[in-house]
Design an enzyme around this catalytic site. Structure first.
Site, short mmCIF file in Angstrom:
data_model
loop_
_atom_site.label_atom_id
_atom_site.label_comp_id
_atom_site.label_asym_id
_atom_site.label_seq_id
_atom_site.Cartn_x
_atom_site.Cartn_y
_atom_site.Cartn_z
N ASN A 150 14.29 17.54 28.68
CA ASN A 150 13.10 18.02 29.33
C ASN A 150 13.01 17.69 30.71
OD1 ASN A 150 12.75 15.41 28.54
ND2 ASN A 150 10.60 15.40 28.73
N GLU A 248 13.71 4.83 24.45
CA GLU A 248 12.53 5.73 24.81
C GLU A 248 12.32 7.16 24.03
OE1 GLU A 248 10.65 4.38 27.06
OE2 GLU A 248 11.95 2.87 27.83
N CYS A 282 7.18 13.98 27.82
CA CYS A 282 7.04 12.75 26.90
C CYS A 282 5.49 12.33 27.18
CB CYS A 282 8.14 11.82 26.85
SG CYS A 282 8.45 11.15 28.27
N GLU A 461 11.69 0.53 30.79
CA GLU A 461 12.43 1.02 32.06
C GLU A 461 11.91 0.59 33.18
OE1 GLU A 461 13.50 5.08 30.80
OE2 GLU A 461 15.58 4.28 30.10
#
Ligand code: NAD
Length: 480
Positions: A150, A248, A282, A461
């Site tokens: 994405n 993630e 996301c 992260e």
């Protein structure tokens, strides 16, 4: 037709299998390049190169490593237009978006971690009258970085940059759906003076080359961004090997709108948080909860704006939305619109595929879609769609909306619109998500922890979190 290659040991090479996969251009639906169909043999070659490179890279001074990573960041910046065009062509996103968001952010990711490492310090713990503990933070060795389609270079670099800055050698795999900018990156790394074997970029299928990365004994940590199902598989595979894992994963993010918000700012941001990158971020909000007193006002204003959204080919400067990333993905998103109808939803806008004029008539375009009338716990409101589809749901009280907000298995981000400070802090505290945006969306400070709770992932992260992930702490005690 152009054939992409793997980047191993500082060289572009063909996959050992000699086989290639089709790479589609979402804007036209046509194949425009071929990508290596790599397998475990290519992973083995990359691991051999990384093993040789590790003593060189990890023993360089931090300043030397930092300089190379700064050059890498500048190298992408110097080729901005080439990267922007490539990202847009590979992914289907508007050129303007790739130019404003994706590639500048990849530049920042490398620059941020190139300089962050200069300030990264380990801890010491003094014990009164007994001695002192100090913690060494050493690179792990060879690490795997696997990223989705994405935000291709944006997320690829978000992993690679801290891994390299911390002194690791990297075996990286971009999504097979969007390999192109990762392919270009090898050359930029070489020009920046990165020693051969430090960064290796392999292309191919997740279930084949990705799986071989996850299973390789010498790859000690995996940083993965992608779907929750894939994450589950990775955890099952890597956990018994005691690998460090950062996952993630998916999301089903809520947007909570109270009547006391700044209506105009909320409205224009909610258009972006719903449909930016064709809804394929996301962090996009897909479940919009609106306080009942402004439900009709919001619905009318929102649908009016959505109806004006220009869906067009990526090079069109007026395009607000481009093509979805692939035909299977478009079909999946459209199937959720059908499901929503079966579940009793009413489509207020969009809901169907768009065929532009030739040569874009077979591209993967879809109108931004707004649906109302669904229960908060139906499948449409619980499962990740990851496309330009949002649902509208009214609420009467804070208690009611928080029950709906926290009802999904996901917990990545929550967006909240209100001018009531107390309520804002209360909801930020109660929301089951790793990230909360109050009266804003997608404002990112690279120092902050990034990640989700529940099925949205494990680990964080960003900033020190990433540098801690990519280093192994060792405590040393010295007696007085
Ligand atoms: P995906 O899980 O299908 O693929 C992600 C990557 O994993 C790809 O490179 C793929 O080739 C690889 N892969 C697939 N199977 C594998 C296996 N068995 N072993 C090793 N690697 C494997 O996800 P996608 O469709 O590319 O991306 C969309 C998903 O990513 C959505 O669910 C979205 O929410 C999620 N995402 C999450 C974040 C986040 O920060 N939480 C960011 C972006 C996207």
């Amino acid at each position: 037709m152009e054939k992409l290659q793997n980047f191993i040991n500082g060289k572009y090479i063909t996959p050992i299998s000699g086989a290639y996969l089709d790479n589609f251009e979402p804007a036209t639906g046509k194949v425009y390049s071929l990508i290596p169909d790599s397998d475990e043999r290519d992973v083995e070659l990359a691991v051999e190169a990384a093993e040789k490179a590790f003593p060189i890279w990890s023993k360089m001074t931090i300043e030397e490593r930092s300089k190379i990573l700064v050059k890498l960041s500048e190298g992408i910046e110097a080729r901005m237009d080439e990267f922007v065009q490539a990202e847009s062509r590979d992914n289907g996103k508007p050129v303007s978006l790739a130019g404003h968001v994706d590639i500048p952010r990849a530049v920042s990711n490398f620059h941020f971690f190139a300089t962050a490492i200069l300030h990264f310090a380990s801890e010491s713990h003094y014990m009164e009258g007994q001695g002192i503990n100090y913690t060494l933070r050493k690179p792990i060795g060879i690490v795997g970085c696997i990223s989705p389609w994405n935000l291709p270079l944006y997320l690829f670099s978000w992993k690679i940059a801290p891994a390299l800055a911390a002194g690791n050698c990297v075996i990286a795999k971009p999504s097979e759906v969007t390999p192109y900018t990762a392919y270009l990156l090898g050359q930029v790394a070489k020009e920046a003076g990165m020693p051969d074997g430090v960064l290796n970029i392999l292309h191919g299928l997740g279930g084949k080359v990705g799986d071989a990365i996850v299973k390789h004994k010498k790859i000690k940590a995996i940083s993965f961004t992608g779907g929750t199902k894939t994450g589950e598989y990775l955890a099952r595979t890597a956990a018994p090997m005691f690998k460090k894992l950062s996952l993630e994963l998916g999301g089903k993010n809520p947007v909570i709108i109270f009547a006391d918000c700044d209506f105009n700012e909320m409205l224009s941001t909610t258009i972006r948080s719903s449909f930016a990158n064709q809804g394929q971020i996301c962090l996009c909000g897909s479940r919009i909860f609106i306080e009942r007193s402004i439900y009709e006002k919001f619905k009318t204003a929102f649908v009016e704006k959505v109806n004006k959204t220009v869906v067009s080919y990526p090079q069109d400067p007026n395009a607000k939305m481009g093509a979805l990333v692939s035909l299977p993905h478009l079909e999946k998103v459209l199937s959720y619109v059908e499901l929503a109808k079966q579940e009793g939803g009413t489509v207020l806008s969009g809901g169907e595929r768009v065929h532009l004029e030739a040569p874009y008539n077979e591209g993967y375009y879809m109108r931004p879609t707004v649906i109302e009338g669904l229960s908060y716990d139906c499948r449409t409101n619980q499962e990740e769609i990851f496309g330009p589809v949002v649902t509208l749901t009214p609420f009467d009280s804070e208690e009611e909306v928080m029950k709906m907000v926290n009802s999904t298995e996901y917990g990545l981000q929550t967006t909240l619109w209100t001018s009531n400070l107390e309520r804002a802090h209360r909801i930020a505290d109660e929301a089951q998500s790793g990230i909360v945006w109050i009266n804003s969306w997608m404002v990112r400070d690279l120092r902050t922890p990034f990640g989700g709770v529940k099925s949205s992932g494990v680990g964080r992260e960003g900033g020190w979190e990433a540098l801690r992930f990519f280093t192994e702490p060792k405590n040393v005690f010295v007696k007085y």
